[in-house]
Enzyme design. Structure first.
Site, PDB file in Angstrom:
ATOM      1  N   ASP A  21       0.848  -1.202   0.000  1.00 53.44           N
ATOM      2  CA  ASP A  21       0.000   0.000   0.000  1.00 53.44           C
ATOM      3  C   ASP A  21       0.876   1.242   0.000  1.00 53.44           C
ATOM      4  O   ASP A  21       0.564   2.245   0.624  1.00 53.44           O
ATOM      5  CB  ASP A  21      -0.927  -0.011   1.216  1.00 53.44           C
ATOM      6  CG  ASP A  21      -2.026   1.041   1.101  1.00 53.44           C
ATOM      7  OD1 ASP A  21      -2.457   1.357  -0.033  1.00 53.44           O
ATOM      8  OD2 ASP A  21      -2.456   1.562   2.149  1.00 53.44           O
ATOM      9  N   ASP A  60       3.033   2.435   8.207  1.00 50.10           N
ATOM     10  CA  ASP A  60       1.770   1.750   7.890  1.00 50.10           C
ATOM     11  C   ASP A  60       2.022   0.385   7.252  1.00 50.10           C
ATOM     12  O   ASP A  60       1.559   0.095   6.141  1.00 50.10           O
ATOM     13  CB  ASP A  60       0.903   2.614   6.974  1.00 50.10           C
ATOM     14  CG  ASP A  60       0.469   3.917   7.623  1.00 50.10           C
ATOM     15  OD1 ASP A  60       0.468   3.976   8.876  1.00 50.10           O
ATOM     16  OD2 ASP A  60       0.149   4.874   6.907  1.00 50.10           O
TER      17      ASP A  60
END
Length: 277
Positions: free
Chosen positions: A189, A206
């Site tokens: 991502d 993240d």
């Protein structure tokens, strides 16, 4: 039973008093449900959190707060929000991961697995020398990690930073993605929203989305990551997508020769911390 409830309420009130400032308390009250507050309180009792300050980043699925540990170290406290998580979407990143073959398919069960996955991925990446926040502890939907700072303030996201040399930064970023790949992980991502800029160098964040190289959609995710990076940096200078992809994945035929040994840690079941349900 009533006595236990009174003690829990007292614990929650003590934690709220650790949140400094009226605005911070207002934000905290919006984000922190009862179970999250109890998790924070238990982490505080272990010394990982002494005082919570304002929010660094507010999102639909998670929020990051600036905090201080008992020893005075500035840390980041990431809270995954169970009530608003897009749990159906994140299941795609968990399914197929041998580290998490069994997990509850409820909203809470999926989010807690998501948190364990992020913590485990941070451990693997940090041990491999990838520029990521050092993971310190986790409990339920809360992760405590190193605060990435730049000139005494929380480091900005790539999208908000001014780069002195975009070419040098891009080269350094590709090297971090390559190191992550050799450690057996693909971010899955990656974009300008989850790269921080610390002293003109990249830090990946993240990592809950990160998957093992054996994941059935691993190549698709890596190609998407490379697309996002080349799209963003093509505003500064021309880039050839396939050349960038090959520089990370080699010939694209699978795991690099030296990654089998390095990625062994990625398959371990658990790291430090604790996940309760």
């Amino acid at each position: 039973m009533e006595e236990k409830l009174r003690k829990l309420e007292a614990e929650i009130d003590r934690l709220k008093r650790r949140v400094r400032g009226a605005e911070e308390l207002k934000v905290a009250s919006y984000v922190l449900d009862r179970q999250t507050l109890l998790s924070l309180y238990r982490l505080a009792n272990r010394g990982y959190i002494e005082v919570m300050h304002g929010a660094i980043k507010m999102g639909k699925e998670s929020c990051v707060f600036l905090a201080e540990s008992r020893g005075g170290r500035r840390v980041a406290v990431k809270i995954h929000r169970i009530a608003t998580a897009e749990f159906r979407a994140i299941t795609d990143y968990i399914t197929g991961d041998p580290r998490f073959r069994s997990f509850r398919r409820t909203r809470r069960g999926i989010v807690l697995t998501w948190v364990r996955k992020e913590y485990r991925n941070l451990e693997v990446a940090h041990a491999a020398g990838v520029a990521v926040p050092e993971p310190l502890a986790f409990l339920n939907n809360v992760i405590v990690m190193e605060l990435i700072e730049d000139e005494g303030r929380p480091a900005p996201m790539l999208r908000d930073a001014e780069l002195e040399s975009p070419e040098e930064f891009f080269s350094a970023l590709v090297e971090e993605v390559r190191k992550l790949y050799r450690a057996g992980l693909i971010h899955a991502d990656l974009s300008e929203y989850n790269v921080l800029v610390r002293q003109q160098m990249p830090v990946l964040i993240d990592l809950s989305s990160a998957v093992l190289l054996e994941h059935p959609r691993a190549e698709e995710f890596l190609r998407r990551d490379v697309h996002n990076l080349t799209r963003y940096f093509s505003r500064y200078f021309p880039l050839e997508y396939e050349a960038v992809y090959r520089s990370i994945a080699g010939d694209g035929s699978g795991v690099p020769e030296n990654s089998q040994r390095e990625s062994g840690g990625a398959h371990r079941q658990e790291g430090r911390g604790e996940a309760q349900d």
